[in-house]
Design an enzyme around this catalytic site. Structure first.
Site, mmCIF file in Angstrom:
data_model
loop_
_atom_site.group_PDB
_atom_site.id
_atom_site.type_symbol
_atom_site.label_atom_id
_atom_site.label_comp_id
_atom_site.label_asym_id
_atom_site.label_seq_id
_atom_site.Cartn_x
_atom_site.Cartn_y
_atom_site.Cartn_z
ATOM 1 N N ASN A 22 0.826 -1.213 0.000
ATOM 2 C CA ASN A 22 0.000 0.000 0.000
ATOM 3 C C ASN A 22 0.856 1.258 0.000
ATOM 4 O O ASN A 22 0.501 2.264 -0.622
ATOM 5 C CB ASN A 22 -0.941 -0.007 1.205
ATOM 6 C CG ASN A 22 -2.181 -0.843 0.974
ATOM 7 O OD1 ASN A 22 -2.904 -0.641 0.006
ATOM 8 N ND2 ASN A 22 -2.434 -1.801 1.849
ATOM 9 N N ASN A 115 -6.684 4.553 8.356
ATOM 10 C CA ASN A 115 -6.236 3.163 8.415
ATOM 11 C C ASN A 115 -6.994 2.356 7.375
ATOM 12 O O ASN A 115 -8.137 2.682 7.023
ATOM 13 C CB ASN A 115 -6.486 2.563 9.808
ATOM 14 C CG ASN A 115 -5.971 1.131 9.916
ATOM 15 O OD1 ASN A 115 -4.836 0.844 9.530
ATOM 16 N ND2 ASN A 115 -6.785 0.239 10.441
ATOM 17 N N HIS A 117 -8.174 -1.651 6.700
ATOM 18 C CA HIS A 117 -8.325 -2.909 7.427
ATOM 19 C C HIS A 117 -8.882 -3.967 6.481
ATOM 20 O O HIS A 117 -9.838 -3.700 5.745
ATOM 21 C CB HIS A 117 -9.270 -2.719 8.617
ATOM 22 C CG HIS A 117 -9.431 -3.950 9.446
ATOM 23 N ND1 HIS A 117 -8.445 -4.401 10.294
ATOM 24 C CD2 HIS A 117 -10.454 -4.848 9.540
ATOM 25 C CE1 HIS A 117 -8.849 -5.514 10.886
ATOM 26 N NE2 HIS A 117 -10.059 -5.802 10.447
ATOM 27 N N SER A 144 -11.769 -2.119 4.374
ATOM 28 C CA SER A 144 -12.437 -0.912 4.872
ATOM 29 C C SER A 144 -11.378 0.146 5.168
ATOM 30 O O SER A 144 -10.383 -0.148 5.827
ATOM 31 C CB SER A 144 -13.216 -1.206 6.159
ATOM 32 O OG SER A 144 -14.155 -2.240 5.980
ATOM 33 N N ASP A 153 -10.063 -0.411 15.218
ATOM 34 C CA ASP A 153 -10.747 -0.624 13.938
ATOM 35 C C ASP A 153 -12.198 -0.156 13.997
ATOM 36 O O ASP A 153 -13.075 -0.705 13.307
ATOM 37 C CB ASP A 153 -10.689 -2.102 13.526
ATOM 38 C CG ASP A 153 -9.257 -2.568 13.289
ATOM 39 O OD1 ASP A 153 -8.436 -1.765 12.839
ATOM 40 O OD2 ASP A 153 -8.967 -3.755 13.573
#
Length: 224
Positions: A22, A115, A117, A144, A153
């Protein structure tokens, strides 16, 4: 020089723990001016990981902050915050950063930390998401992207992308399928933030001054 109505170029700090796929997608998106941002620093909690090499090859400053040097989690997070503040980052992007951050750290970057996830939250927070989806007999998985809050999360979801789970899948195959979606969806969300289109307000994600629903941006065919 920025045009009058063009947002200022954002400074981004990326936190990693491993391979950095990423991260590479974000580096490429910045280099191609898809994202109006400069990755100012990449920080890892582990030395000699591939993500650090990716950053160094791109000419980005890197740093390693090892947990073994900071037995107390709060001390670690203070050192991390000090480094990010030294680089004057506008946005903190967690890209496979395998540490739980303290509430003090999260609150310091409230509305400025993202973030990604590997599950369709609120399903399967934490680890081993793909195996948990298999064990539960799920027919789809995904990723997500959300604002980070003190709840693990649990921050407001911005965007979810879905992939099918087939009868003969294992966790590794699902992970590969999900990762292919991550590599396009994460740069898109970071772009929204850096274009001043995305904010967190009243513990909700807002895009273009509209609150997003509990599963984030609903259109699977999201455009720029």
């Amino acid at each position: 020089m920025s045009l009058p109505n063009q947002p200022q170029t954002k400074r981004v700090g990326v936190l990693i723990s491993g391979f950095g796929s990423n991260l590479q997608a974000l580096i490429d998106a910045c280099n191609h001016d898809y994202i109006n941002a400069e990755i100012a620093v990449v920080v890892s909690n582990k030395a000699r990981v591939t993500g650090l090499a990716r950053a160094a090859e791109a000419g980005i400053d890197t740093a390693v902050i090892s947990a073994k040097d900071y037995p107390e989690r709060s001390d670690y997070d203070r050192a991390l915050a000090s480094l990010l503040d030294d680089y004057s980052v506008d946005l903190v992007v967690l890209a496979g950063f395998m540490r739980i951050l303290t509430a003090d750290f999260v609150n310091a970057y409230s509305g400025r930390m993202l973030n990604i996830h590997p599950s369709l939250l609120p399903k399967y927070p934490g680890l081993n998401t793909h195996q948990r989806a298999l064990d539960n007999g799920d027919t789809q998985s995904g990723c997500s992207i959300h604002f980070v809050t003190a709840e693990l999360d649990g921050g407001p979801i911005i965007l979810q992308t879905k992939v099918p789970i087939f009868a003969d899948d294992d966790a590794q195959l699902i992970a590969q399928r999900v990762n292919s979606q991550e590599l396009t969806s994460y740069p898109l969300v970071v772009k929204w933030f850096c274009d001043d289109r995305l904010v967190m307000r009243d513990n909700k994600a807002w895009l273009d001054n509209q609150p997003l629903g509990p599963c984030g941006y609903a259109n699977d065919d999201a455009d720029e």
